[in-house]
Design a protein around this motif. Structure first.
Motif, PDB file in Angstrom:
ATOM      1  N   ASP A  28       0.729  -1.254  -0.093  1.00  0.00           N
ATOM      2  CA  ASP A  28       0.005   0.143  -0.157  1.00  0.00           C
ATOM      3  C   ASP A  28       0.911   1.079   0.108  1.00  0.00           C
ATOM      4  O   ASP A  28       0.523   2.303  -0.546  1.00  0.00           O
ATOM      5  N   VAL A 149      -5.529   2.062  15.285  1.00  0.00           N
ATOM      6  CA  VAL A 149      -6.637   0.700  15.341  1.00  0.00           C
ATOM      7  C   VAL A 149      -6.083  -0.168  16.631  1.00  0.00           C
ATOM      8  O   VAL A 149      -5.265  -0.422  17.255  1.00  0.00           O
ATOM      9  N   THR A 151      -6.127  -3.859  17.948  1.00  0.00           N
ATOM     10  CA  THR A 151      -5.848  -5.201  17.722  1.00  0.00           C
ATOM     11  C   THR A 151      -6.356  -6.134  18.755  1.00  0.00           C
ATOM     12  O   THR A 151      -6.693  -7.224  18.586  1.00  0.00           O
ATOM     13  N   LEU A 157      -6.718  -7.953  11.788  1.00  0.00           N
ATOM     14  CA  LEU A 157      -6.107  -6.909  11.071  1.00  0.00           C
ATOM     15  C   LEU A 157      -4.984  -7.054  10.480  1.00  0.00           C
ATOM     16  O   LEU A 157      -4.043  -7.527  10.958  1.00  0.00           O
ATOM     17  N   SER A 158      -4.991  -6.809   8.889  1.00  0.00           N
ATOM     18  CA  SER A 158      -3.887  -7.044   8.347  1.00  0.00           C
ATOM     19  C   SER A 158      -2.664  -6.033   8.588  1.00  0.00           C
ATOM     20  O   SER A 158      -3.056  -4.976   9.103  1.00  0.00           O
ATOM     21  N   GLU A 161      -3.777  -2.842   7.301  1.00  0.00           N
ATOM     22  CA  GLU A 161      -4.674  -1.967   8.180  1.00  0.00           C
ATOM     23  C   GLU A 161      -4.168  -1.373   9.413  1.00  0.00           C
ATOM     24  O   GLU A 161      -4.963  -0.648   9.914  1.00  0.00           O
ATOM     25  N   ARG A 162      -3.100  -1.858   9.698  1.00  0.00           N
ATOM     26  CA  ARG A 162      -2.391  -1.166  10.738  1.00  0.00           C
ATOM     27  C   ARG A 162      -1.599   0.058  10.540  1.00  0.00           C
ATOM     28  O   ARG A 162      -0.957   0.427  11.468  1.00  0.00           O
ATOM     29  N   TYR A 163      -1.604   0.598   9.655  1.00  0.00           N
ATOM     30  CA  TYR A 163      -0.745   1.771   9.147  1.00  0.00           C
ATOM     31  C   TYR A 163      -0.981   3.018   9.977  1.00  0.00           C
ATOM     32  O   TYR A 163      -0.046   3.637   9.989  1.00  0.00           O
ATOM     33  N   HIS A 164      -2.009   3.183  10.560  1.00  0.00           N
ATOM     34  CA  HIS A 164      -2.328   4.160  11.654  1.00  0.00           C
ATOM     35  C   HIS A 164      -1.571   3.780  12.844  1.00  0.00           C
ATOM     36  O   HIS A 164      -1.247   4.555  13.854  1.00  0.00           O
ATOM     37  N   THR A 166      -0.980   1.031  16.257  1.00  0.00           N
ATOM     38  CA  THR A 166      -1.869   0.237  17.092  1.00  0.00           C
ATOM     39  C   THR A 166      -2.305   0.870  18.464  1.00  0.00           C
ATOM     40  O   THR A 166      -1.359   1.768  18.963  1.00  0.00           O
ATOM     41  N   THR A 184     -12.820  -0.394  16.599  1.00  0.00           N
ATOM     42  CA  THR A 184     -11.581  -0.589  16.411  1.00  0.00           C
ATOM     43  C   THR A 184     -10.517   0.482  16.172  1.00  0.00           C
ATOM     44  O   THR A 184      -9.556   0.279  16.046  1.00  0.00           O
ATOM     45  N   ARG A 185     -11.271   1.781  16.420  1.00  0.00           N
ATOM     46  CA  ARG A 185     -10.277   2.790  16.122  1.00  0.00           C
ATOM     47  C   ARG A 185     -10.431   3.869  17.313  1.00  0.00           C
ATOM     48  O   ARG A 185     -11.541   4.212  17.951  1.00  0.00           O
TER      49      ARG A 185
END
Length: 194
Positions: A28, A149, A151, A157-158, A161-164, A166, A184-185
């Motif tokens: 990504d 996110v 977890t 979560l892949s 999807e964890r680019y933010h 944890t 989740t956020r």
């Protein structure tokens, strides 16, 4: 800022080839070039990768730097984006990150982490977050936010999807949760002067 053998520093224009190496791996990050929160959805879909890369390259020549880069020995291994909230127009439009009446107006926001595949699970994200906070406070930030996110709520979560980041990563850096816009956020905040 250095942790074990991980060094983190604010990005500079002369480090562009090394930053391009971090973003150049398949995934990504190579399609986004940290422009997701700076563009509208239409712009993100229509702007080619090389144009997004050019936007990031132009921004690293500015002051203050828009993020920090991590190294293990002389190898560039990761990136974290951190700038004032106002530098990210899409944050104000998102139901997760939009400002509420009692929020600080323009905190610094840690929006994105990129860690090269071969260097994951080695503490790079934690070092990047500490470096991002150090960079923001050196620029005068009195509040630093993250939008990670959780977890613990959704372990499946892949990595994409964890680019933010944890929730546990931000907690370990001294951030506290200020609200939970979705299951989740979280919106998490650090106040260096406090």
């Amino acid at each position: 800022m250095e942790t074990e053998n991980i060094k983190v520093e604010a990005i500079r224009a002369d480090l562009w080839p090394q930053l391009a190496e971090v973003f150049g791996e398949p995934g990504d990050a190579s399609g986004c070039w940290c422009q997701w929160f700076k563009l509208t959805g239409t712009q993100n879909r229509e702007l080619p990768r090389d144009a997004k890369a050019a936007r990031l390259r132009e921004s690293i020549a500015g002051d203050p730097a828009p993020g920090v880069i991590a190294w293990i020995n002389d190898e560039p291994v990761g990136w974290a984006a951190v700038e004032p909230f106002s530098a990210y127009p899409s944050l104000g439009r998102s139901p997760i990150t939009k400002r509420l009446a009692d929020d600080p107006l323009d905190p610094w926001a840690v929006t994105c982490f990129v860690v090269r595949h071969d260097f994951r699970r080695r503490g790079v994200a934690a070092a990047l977050l500490r470096g991002a906070v150090d960079h923001a406070t050196a620029q005068g930030a009195v509040v630093v936010e993250g939008y990670p996110v959780d977890t613990a709520v959704r372990p499946s979560l892949s990595s994409a999807e964890r680019y933010h980041g944890t929730v546990s990563l931000f907690e370990s850096a001294g951030f506290h949760e200020v609200r939970r816009p979705s299951a989740t956020r979280a919106v998490m905040r650090f106040e260096p002067a406090a």
